[in-house]
Scaffold this motif. Structure first.
Motif, short mmCIF file in Angstrom:
data_model
loop_
_atom_site.label_atom_id
_atom_site.label_comp_id
_atom_site.label_asym_id
_atom_site.label_seq_id
_atom_site.Cartn_x
_atom_site.Cartn_y
_atom_site.Cartn_z
N THR A 51 0.85 -1.03 -0.13
CA THR A 51 -0.10 0.15 -0.05
C THR A 51 0.82 1.11 -0.04
OG1 THR A 51 -1.84 -1.28 1.09
CG2 THR A 51 -1.93 1.26 1.05
N VAL A 52 1.87 1.41 0.85
CA VAL A 52 2.79 2.55 0.78
C VAL A 52 3.49 2.50 -0.44
CG1 VAL A 52 3.07 2.35 3.24
CG2 VAL A 52 4.70 1.18 1.75
N VAL A 53 3.75 1.59 -1.25
CA VAL A 53 4.47 1.94 -2.39
C VAL A 53 3.34 2.40 -3.49
CG1 VAL A 53 5.43 0.44 -4.44
CG2 VAL A 53 6.19 -0.03 -2.25
N ALA A 54 2.07 1.68 -3.52
CA ALA A 54 1.25 2.48 -4.44
C ALA A 54 0.88 3.82 -4.09
CB ALA A 54 -0.20 1.53 -4.19
N PHE A 55 0.74 4.16 -3.06
CA PHE A 55 0.47 5.53 -2.46
C PHE A 55 1.78 6.47 -3.15
CE2 PHE A 55 -3.21 4.30 0.09
CZ PHE A 55 -4.06 5.19 -0.41
N ALA A 56 2.93 5.96 -2.72
CA ALA A 56 3.90 6.77 -2.97
C ALA A 56 4.23 7.25 -4.52
CB ALA A 56 5.42 5.95 -2.56
N VAL A 57 3.95 6.15 -5.05
CA VAL A 57 3.86 6.36 -6.76
C VAL A 57 2.86 7.41 -7.13
CG1 VAL A 57 3.86 5.16 -9.18
CG2 VAL A 57 4.92 4.02 -7.19
N LEU A 58 1.62 7.22 -6.69
CA LEU A 58 0.73 8.09 -6.80
C LEU A 58 0.95 9.45 -6.51
CD1 LEU A 58 -2.55 8.72 -7.56
CD2 LEU A 58 -3.08 8.15 -5.36
N ILE A 59 1.90 9.72 -5.41
CA ILE A 59 2.06 10.95 -5.13
C ILE A 59 2.90 11.69 -6.24
CG2 ILE A 59 3.61 12.34 -3.60
CD1 ILE A 59 2.65 10.32 -1.29
N LEU A 60 3.87 10.86 -6.70
CA LEU A 60 4.86 11.48 -7.54
C LEU A 60 4.11 11.72 -9.22
CD1 LEU A 60 8.24 8.87 -7.25
CD2 LEU A 60 7.71 11.47 -6.39
N VAL A 61 3.24 10.71 -9.22
CA VAL A 61 2.72 10.91 -10.51
C VAL A 61 1.49 12.09 -10.45
CG1 VAL A 61 1.00 9.89 -12.58
CG2 VAL A 61 2.89 8.52 -11.39
N SER A 62 0.85 12.15 -9.38
CA SER A 62 -0.09 13.45 -9.35
C SER A 62 0.37 14.49 -9.14
CB SER A 62 -1.23 13.00 -8.19
OG SER A 62 -0.26 12.99 -6.99
N GLU A 63 1.74 14.81 -8.57
CA GLU A 63 2.44 15.97 -8.57
C GLU A 63 2.83 16.09 -9.94
OE1 GLU A 63 5.54 15.64 -5.49
OE2 GLU A 63 4.08 15.81 -3.89
N TYR A 64 3.47 15.32 -10.66
CA TYR A 64 3.77 15.67 -11.88
C TYR A 64 2.68 16.06 -12.85
CZ TYR A 64 5.36 15.03 -16.88
OH TYR A 64 5.84 15.03 -17.91
N GLN A 65 1.52 15.42 -12.84
CA GLN A 65 0.31 15.72 -13.78
C GLN A 65 -0.61 16.71 -13.32
OE1 GLN A 65 0.38 14.34 -16.60
NE2 GLN A 65 0.28 12.21 -16.46
N SER A 66 -0.26 17.19 -12.00
CA SER A 66 -1.35 18.21 -11.37
C SER A 66 -1.44 19.62 -12.29
CB SER A 66 -0.90 18.80 -9.98
OG SER A 66 0.43 19.34 -9.93
N ALA A 67 -0.40 20.09 -13.02
CA ALA A 67 -0.49 21.09 -13.72
C ALA A 67 -0.59 21.17 -15.08
CB ALA A 67 1.07 22.09 -13.72
N ARG A 68 -0.89 19.81 -15.69
CA ARG A 68 -1.21 19.39 -16.85
C ARG A 68 -2.51 18.75 -17.11
NH1 ARG A 68 3.92 18.18 -15.28
NH2 ARG A 68 5.59 18.78 -16.72
N VAL A 69 -3.08 18.00 -15.98
CA VAL A 69 -4.57 17.45 -16.51
C VAL A 69 -5.40 17.88 -15.32
CG1 VAL A 69 -3.68 15.43 -17.48
CG2 VAL A 69 -3.78 15.44 -15.11
N GLU A 70 -6.59 17.59 -15.70
CA GLU A 70 -7.64 18.19 -14.55
C GLU A 70 -7.87 17.12 -13.31
OE1 GLU A 70 -12.39 19.38 -14.35
OE2 GLU A 70 -11.63 18.81 -16.35
N LYS A 71 -7.84 15.90 -13.68
CA LYS A 71 -7.88 14.95 -12.65
C LYS A 71 -6.47 14.23 -12.51
CE LYS A 71 -12.95 14.85 -12.84
NZ LYS A 71 -14.06 13.97 -13.16
N PRO A 72 -5.62 14.54 -11.74
CA PRO A 72 -3.93 14.02 -11.83
C PRO A 72 -4.10 12.69 -11.02
CG PRO A 72 -4.17 15.84 -10.27
CD PRO A 72 -5.42 15.70 -11.13
#
Length: 465
Positions: free
Chosen positions: A327-348
């Motif tokens: 679970t911590v791995v899944a959320f950790a990757v989600l943190i990185l991807v959502s931070e990267y996509q936050s300025a690019r897509v509406e629902k990162p």
């Protein structure tokens, strides 16, 4: 016990260290505090001790649960990236201190020998989580999640306290040993009827904390609204502590009342499996999918909590550890991807944000894939053996239908977990190289390797538990 004192002092120290040290230093100091705390916890191994007027008991089982909780807290801090390091209005030292205090509450919940200690530990953990859930003060979703969590949690606390009151009224004691002796030596027909109601109310209060259906309605909204790092904290530490407390009760003082609570718990476990897995299928957000996934895993654990087999304790510990790592791995990757996509897509946080991740970030893609495979229970991962041990414990009591349902729901789980893997490897997307801090990367690979090692050599940990 020494870990509780140390973590309390460390939490207070963090508040003062925040005045003088930079954010990154506070993160490293907090990690050091947790390492020291785990070392102190290990020193109590094979020493069953009573503390605080016999209200707190350390056993090997409670020590194992405490170590899993502290290990999860260690990885959460490692993945925190100093809490908004680009935001001058945040104060990471406060968050780290609250997290340490919440770990104190979690340890109290796994080592209590007195009903009031259970309540105190639960409230320390809960109040800390209410604050952390709403810590993103400029985010309306975070504010809404905190209010929902607080209102539902407060209501459930009242249910738990009422249950404790009824049990006290029937046994005239808050001590686990006294209550267990009275319940064992008293014929069921001689017990007052409100005792059985009290037992069920206490179990319901803890089922809320583990997100079991039909007490799960708060989970998706709170998990989605809270900052992702605290959702990681909530889905691992809070769940482990609550299941440890529940197992401590049903396998201990309420063991003689097995026929009173076993059917409701089995029914709730099956309902939880269906609601969690079927709801997760329809989610487009990875975060909400993981929320419903958390609900479904509560259903699996409830099965083994109720089985009362000799191997049940080690099965719960193994499952908690394997679930925590994945679970911590899944959320950790989600943190990185959502931070990267936050300025690019509406629902990162959607699955679409993961499309094409493997092209330029093969390491992150591999870690995310292994975590999904483990949560799905695929062989050669820790999650497979976790489910296998749980199914074995339940099946050995000739309880067939819940196991069949659990296996069917595991098959459903494969579908929504593989949605993430398909997005990472088989969908076209434009995700450039994501810069990952060194500490973050080390923690990510440590959890991933742990998942693989536990999957290939489960006996390494199972024998210790």
């Amino acid at each position: 016990m020494t870990a509780i004192i140390a973590l309390s002092l460390f939490g207070i120290s963090n508040l003062f260290l925040g005045f003088w040290f930079p954010r990154k230093t506070i993160q490293m100091v907090t990690l050091l505090f947790l390492v020291v705390s785990m070392a102190l916890t290990v020193t109590d191994w094979n020493h069953e001790l009573l503390w605080f007027g016999n209200m707190f008991r350390t056993t090997n089982t409670s020590i194992n649960f405490s170590l899993i909780i502290q290990l999860a807290a260690f990885f959460v801090v490692a993945f925190s990236k100093a809490f908004g390091q680009d935001d001058e209005h945040t104060h990471p030292a406060e968050y780290y201190a609250i997290m340490l205090f919440s770990v104190v509450g979690a340890i109290l919940m796994v080592s209590f020998d007195h009903m009031i200690v259970l309540f105190v530990g639960l409230e320390i953990l809960s109040v800390a989580m209410y604050v952390l859930t709403g810590s993103d003060k400029r985010n309306l979703r975070s504010n809404e999640a905190a209010i929902k969590y607080f209102l539902m949690g407060s209501f459930t606390t009242g249910i738990l306290l009422f249950g404790i009151t009824l049990v006290y009224g029937a046994t005239h004691s808050f001590y686990m040993s006294n209550i267990g002796t009275i319940l064992t030596n008293t014929a069921p027909e001689s017990m007052p009827s409100f005792l059985f109601i009290g037992v069920l109310l206490i179990i319901v209060g803890l089922l809320f904390k583990v997100s079991a259906a039909p007490f799960h309605f708060w989970t998706p909204d709170v998990y989605e609204g809270a900052p992702t790092i605290f959702t990681m904290f909530m889905s691992t530490i809070v769940k482990t502590a609550s299941f440890a407390a529940l197992f401590h009760l049903v396998s201990g003082i309420f063991g003689s009342l097995y026929t009173v609570w076993v059917l409701p718990v089995y029914f709730i476990s099956m309902l939880t499996l269906v609601v969690g897995n079927i709801s997760a299928v329809y989610q487009q957000s990875v975060k909400r999918m993981l929320a419903f996934s958390s609900i479904s895993h509560a259903g699996y654990l409830l099965l083994t909590v109720s089985s009362k087999q000799i191997s049940t304790t080690s099965s719960i510990l193994y499952y908690s550890l394997s679930y925590t790592l994945a679970t911590v791995v899944a959320f950790a990757v989600l943190i990185l991807v959502s931070e990267y996509q936050s300025a690019r897509v509406e629902k990162p946080e959607n699955f679409s944000s993961f499309e094409g991740l493997a092209k330029n970030n093969p390491g992150l893609a591999l870690c995310f894939t292994i975590s999904m495979l483990s949560l799905a229970g695929i062989p050669l991962t820790a999650g497979f053996w976790g489910k296998f041990f749980i199914f074995s414990d339940t099946f050995s009591r000739n309880i067939i239908y819940p196991v069949i349902l659990a296996i069917l729901m595991s098959a459903v789980g494969i579908y929504y977990y593989f949605k993430g893997i398909i997005a990472v490897y088989l969908k076209a997307g434009e995700i450039e190289k994501i810069e990952v801090p060194v500490l973050f990367k080390m923690a990510l690979w440590a959890c991933t390797l742990g998942t693989i090692i536990l999957g290939v050599y489960p006996s390494l940990v199972k024998s210790v538990f």
